[in-house]
Structures are given as C-alpha cells and as structure tokens.
Design an enzyme around this catalytic site. Structure first.
Site, PDB file in Angstrom:
ATOM      1  N   LYS A 270       0.845  -1.196   0.000  1.00  0.00           N
ATOM      2  CA  LYS A 270       0.000   0.000   0.000  1.00  0.00           C
ATOM      3  C   LYS A 270       0.881   1.248   0.000  1.00  0.00           C
ATOM      4  O   LYS A 270       1.916   1.263   0.661  1.00  0.00           O
ATOM      5  CB  LYS A 270      -0.893   0.018   1.245  1.00  0.00           C
ATOM      6  N   ARG A 344     -10.374 -11.492   1.590  1.00  0.00           N
ATOM      7  CA  ARG A 344     -11.217 -12.536   0.994  1.00  0.00           C
ATOM      8  C   ARG A 344     -10.524 -13.895   1.015  1.00  0.00           C
ATOM      9  O   ARG A 344     -11.180 -14.927   1.066  1.00  0.00           O
ATOM     10  CB  ARG A 344     -11.614 -12.125  -0.430  1.00  0.00           C
TER      11      ARG A 344
HETATM   12  N1  BES Z   1      -8.181  -3.799   4.169  1.00  0.00           N
HETATM   13  C1  BES Z   1      -8.393  -3.357   2.843  1.00  0.00           C
HETATM   14  C2  BES Z   1      -9.719  -2.617   2.664  1.00  0.00           C
HETATM   15  C3  BES Z   1      -9.865  -1.319   3.424  1.00  0.00           C
HETATM   16  C4  BES Z   1      -9.690  -0.111   2.785  1.00  0.00           C
HETATM   17  C5  BES Z   1     -10.270  -1.305   4.743  1.00  0.00           C
HETATM   18  C6  BES Z   1      -9.857   1.075   3.469  1.00  0.00           C
HETATM   19  C7  BES Z   1     -10.433  -0.112   5.441  1.00  0.00           C
HETATM   20  C8  BES Z   1     -10.238   1.074   4.796  1.00  0.00           C
HETATM   21  C9  BES Z   1      -8.388  -4.559   1.880  1.00  0.00           C
HETATM   22  O1  BES Z   1      -7.606  -5.630   2.279  1.00  0.00           O
HETATM   23  C10 BES Z   1      -7.849  -4.087   0.582  1.00  0.00           C
HETATM   24  O2  BES Z   1      -6.698  -3.754   0.544  1.00  0.00           O
HETATM   25  N2  BES Z   1      -8.678  -4.079  -0.456  1.00  0.00           N
HETATM   26  C11 BES Z   1      -8.274  -3.644  -1.745  1.00  0.00           C
HETATM   27  C12 BES Z   1      -8.751  -4.674  -2.745  1.00  0.00           C
HETATM   28  C13 BES Z   1      -8.156  -4.547  -4.120  1.00  0.00           C
HETATM   29  C14 BES Z   1      -6.673  -4.879  -4.092  1.00  0.00           C
HETATM   30  C15 BES Z   1      -8.884  -5.459  -5.065  1.00  0.00           C
HETATM   31  C16 BES Z   1      -8.926  -2.290  -2.004  1.00  0.00           C
HETATM   32  O3  BES Z   1     -10.020  -2.048  -1.512  1.00  0.00           O
HETATM   33  O4  BES Z   1      -8.284  -1.463  -2.647  1.00  0.00           O
HETATM   34 MN    MN Z   2      -5.594  -5.441   1.645  1.00  0.00          MN
END
Ligand code: BES
Ligand code: MN
Ligand code: ZN
Length: 493
Positions: A270, A344
């Site tokens: 990230k 997931r």
């Molecule tokens: N933990 C994150 C989602 C999240 C985002 C939680 C903001 C709380 C606040 C999740 O694991 C994630 O990184 N999701 C990605 C998915 C993508 C890579 C398909 C996302 O939402 O960008």
């Molecule tokens: Mn994630």
C-alpha cells in the site's frame, strides 16, 4: 456500570445532572425541571438544537453541583438516536481528569408519537455507556477518565420494568467498548497470537469455549489461502474459535470475522496515505468476538460460534506473490492477482471451515473488506450482501433498530465471470476496478456452499477520525450491536 434511580431529580447528589431538552415541547413532567428548562432557554446561546449544550452551576434548591442541558432539537424530528446522542454528549461533557459521576434524567412527559419510554431509556443507556470511554491509555498524562458511576433517573415502575433490558444493554455496550479497544491497539501490540490470546481470555471469562489453532494446525487443515497471506510476516497466523454452547440450544449461528492485524498490502504494498490506518483491518474479527461474548452474557438459547482468522499481511522474502496459486481448505485453487486482496483469502478458508465444521443454520461474516465499499456508501453505512432475501432483510432491519446502518448490495450472477482465471479455479481480483465490493462478495460466496449466508463490509464505519456524540475518535465498535440484534432476531425464527 450504569444504575437506575427513582429519586427525585432535585434531591440527587451528583457532579452533573444531565437533562435532555426539546425547544418546542415539555418532555419532562417535574415542575422543577420545567422551570430550569425555561431559564435555560432564556439564555441566548442555548436554543436546545440537536447537539447544543448549556451548563449551569449551583442552581438554587438542587443537590447536583452542575446541571447540564443537552439539546434534542424539535420534538417532531427526535428519534431514538437523538436520545442516544444526547446521553453520549452528556456523558462525554461530564468526564474529567478524575473518575467522576453523572445522572441522566429520562424524559417522562410528552415525547411525541412512536417512541416508548422503555425504548428511550434503553437508547439513553446505550449512548451513556458508549460515550463513557476514554481511549488515552498511551498518554502519560491522562486527559480524561471514564465516569465511575452513571445513573438514569426515572419513575419507580420503569426502574423495576427495565432491569433486564438494562442488563442486556450493558453486556452489548461493554462488549462494544472491548471491540473498540482491540481495534485501537497498535499493530505492534497485537500480533495474531497476541490478539488471539486477548480475545480468548475475554471470552473465557463468560464461559465460552476457546480454541487457538497455530500455523501447524492451520497447515494440517490445508488452509492454503490463510497460510499464504501470513507467509510474509514474522508473526504466524492463528485461527481463533469461540464456541458458546448453551444447554437445549436449537441450531447454530456462525459468525466469521476478518482479523488482519496489519494490512501492509503484501508485495502489492500500500502507498503512503493508504497504509497508515491498517491496524484496523481486524475490526470485523473484533466485532465477531465481542458479539459472541455479549450473547453469552445475555444467556441466549442459541449456539453461537465465532471463527476468526488472524494474520498479518506483510512483505518479506517469504511473502506470497502475485501469480502464486494457492489451494483453500475446500480444495478450490486460487490464482493471486493482488496480494492486497487478502481479506477474501483468509475468509475463504474460514467460511469453508465454519460451514463444514458447524453446519450452521446461518453464517454471517463481517470484514473491513474493500475500499470500493467506502466509495459506494461512505463512512457511516456498511454494505450488506446476501443471496437470501429474508436474511438480508432481517439484518437490514436489525441495523435500523440499533442505528448501525447497512445498505443492501447486489450479487449479480453474471459478474461472477470477472473472477475467472486461466490457470486456477478462480482469481482473487477482477480485471478492473469497478464494482470492487461486489466482486469481493462474489468471491466469498464461492466458499459458503449451501449454507444460508450474509456478508457485511464495514471498511467505512469501522473507524471515525473525529469524535461523534457517543464515540471518541478512533474505532467505533461498529457491528457489535448489529450482530447482537441479528442473533436475537434469528432466535425467534
Ligand atoms: N483492508 C483493505 C480494505 C480497506 C480499505 C479497509 C480502506 C479499510 C479502509 C483490503 O484488504 C484491501 O486492501 N482491499 C483492496 C482490494 C483490491 C486490491 C482489489 C482495495 O479495496 O483497494
Ligand atoms: Mn488489503
Ligand atoms: Zn485488508
């Protein structure tokens, strides 16, 4: 702790006597209170609008050192949440550096159509309990402390009638504060093993059977997806099982909660701006653990189990990679398109395990799953997904009842092809950005078999940057009241 008292308001000794006020309607019957409110409303800076407050010190003929008026707004617009908010505001404004006390007066006059006094009392108890939280554990100088005593003032009949409801409310709210504390903990103090132990310890105090599966046992269960996500961390994954088995129970409800103790994104790291808050990525797991504990405290006749996969999504030479193919515990193979779609993956193993092990009549998972859900619904509303309309409606209604709002989202069959993989049974992401929350939910549905199931995406409401009337800045504990109400509603089905 919160108690009920039927003592006359003028005679109550307390630091702060909190009185909710409508500007256009006398919602209190006692003459003294009506007179104080008239005086308060004569102060130009106080109009009793929603969220406004006015403190008066040492009023004549009052034992309380301070009377705090909290505005509800015009009576026609007042809802149960207005009472929750007024109580929360009253309590937060009563806190100080020592452990103080406060008494909230429950209105007994004309509170308008639709709201019963019983419900108003419970809502005020909730607002007060949830507002009475001071998460400044890491500050060397404590700025505020929670109050050591809160009382609700009402008549003797309602005091007697409300004891059971108050006990239930206390269980749900103290569990909610526990969930907030877990989510607020920094990731360096909640490795998967540490968090599993914290949650298990809290659960055991309420007679819940707890099991912590370590990485070897997780390996023996062939949970290849959970192991892959955990591979990059120095702190190996855990699977926490919480089982509340009351005698004469009729069927099982399984709750599954995402427990990523820190989500760095893995090799799909990230960027700055997205990574800072990722200690909250176990908020679904926290809500599940807290809900099982609250349910056990209220003595439900329902078996409730919590299944919480705990893992840290990090970067190292051992980390899983984009392009890897892993096999989940139900034998399905998954091509990794993005290591940041880790929630997931761990839920896939946990859902398949819960469905197979407990054969539940209902299975609900809760997760901070996608940023896309926050884009769709904002920071206050959770995404609700279920192929079962009746279950979806029941959870939706529970959310309205406790004011933890959910919005029904679709699971369109023709979107399933977005998860197609050339090499494996499926991929963990779609080809593009659109519909990310739906694609994630469809992925989960591949692991639920024929079990009645719903998924709740709480990525938005799990955390608030700013204080709210009954919440300090930080974790909200969202989902505990929702799941507890849902369990109660399912019990009568
Ligand atoms: N933990 C994150 C989602 C999240 C985002 C939680 C903001 C709380 C606040 C999740 O694991 C994630 O990184 N999701 C990605 C998915 C993508 C890579 C398909 C996302 O939402 O960008
Ligand atoms: Mn994630
Ligand atoms: Zn995540």
């Amino acid at each position: 702790m919160i108690k009920l008292t039927s003592m006359e308001p003028t005679r109550i000794q307390t630091e702060t006597l909190v009185i909710p006020v409508c500007p256009d309607q006398a919602i209190h019957r006692a003459k003294a209170i009506r007179a104080w409110i008239r005086q308060a409303l004569a102060v130009p800076t106080f109009q009793a609008k929603k969220g406004e407050d006015l403190a008066r010190h040492h009023l004549p003929d009052v034992k309380a050192s301070r009377v705090l008026f909290v505005g509800l707004g015009n009576q026609a617009d007042v809802t149960l949440d207005s009472y929750r908010q007024a109580a929360g505001t009253g309590i937060r404004l009563s806190q100080h550096a020592a452990a103080g006390d406060a008494v909230l007066v429950v209105p007994d006059g004309d509170t308008g159509a639709g709201l019963t006094r019983d419900d108003i009392l419970v809502a005020m108890a909730e607002g007060a309990l949830l507002g009475n939280h001071a998460p400044n554990h890491y500050k060397s100088e404590h700025q505020t402390r929670p109050l050591k005593s809160i009382r609700l003032q009402t008549d003797a009949a309602l005091v007697r009638k409300s004891q059971i409801a108050l006990k239930r409310t206390t269980a749900v709210c103290t569990s909610t504060l526990m969930a907030r504390d877990w989510v607020n903990l920094p990731a360096n103090e909640k490795s998967p093993d540490q968090l599993a132990r914290l949650m298990a310890q809290a659960a055991r105090r309420h007679g819940i059977k707890t099991t912590i599966l370590d990485e070897k046992k997780i390996g023996a269960l062939k949970m290849g997806a959970l192991l892959a996500v955990g591979a990059g961390s120095a702190h190996p994954p855990r699977l926490l099982l919480l089982e509340y088995h009351p005698p004469k129970a009729r069927g099982t409800i399984a709750l599954v909660g995402k427990g990523v103790t820190f989500d760095a994104g893995g090799l799909n790291l990230k960027p700055t701006g997205s990574i800072e808050l990722m200690k909250i990525d176990m908020a679904g797991g926290a809500a599940v653990a807290a809900s099982v504990i609250a349910t056990a405290q209220t003595g439900a006749r329902q078996r409730v189990v919590g299944v919480i996969p705990l893992v840290e999504n990090m970067v190292s030479g051992d980390a899983f990679r984009p392009g890897d193919i892993v096999r989940a515990t139900n034998g399905r193979t998954i091509e990794i398109g993005n290591t940041d779609a880790e929630g997931r993956l761990i839920l896939a193993d946990a859902l398949a395990y819960a469905a197979k092990t407990y054969r539940p009549r209902v299975m609900i998972d809760m997760a901070t799953l996608t940023g896309a859900c926050v884009v769709a619904l904002g920071e206050k509303i959770a995404g609700l997904f279920s192929p079962d309309d009746a279950l979806r409606d029941l959870i939706d209604q529970a959310g309205r009842d406790v004011y933890e709002r959910c919005w029904p989202m679709p699971l369109p069959e023709d979107y399933r092809e977005l998860l197609k993989s050339e090499l494996a049974d499926m991929r963990n992401i779609g080809p593009g950005r659109w519909g990310g929350a739906i694609v994630a939910a469809l992925f989960l549905s591949e692991f639920t078999g024929k079990t009645r199931w719903a998924h709740i995406d709480i990525a938005g409401p799990a955390y608030h940057k700013k204080a709210s009337p009954y919440g300090q800045p930080g974790a909200t504990g969202f989902g505990v009241r929702l799941l507890c109400r849902t369990i109660a509603a399912l019990q009568t089905q």
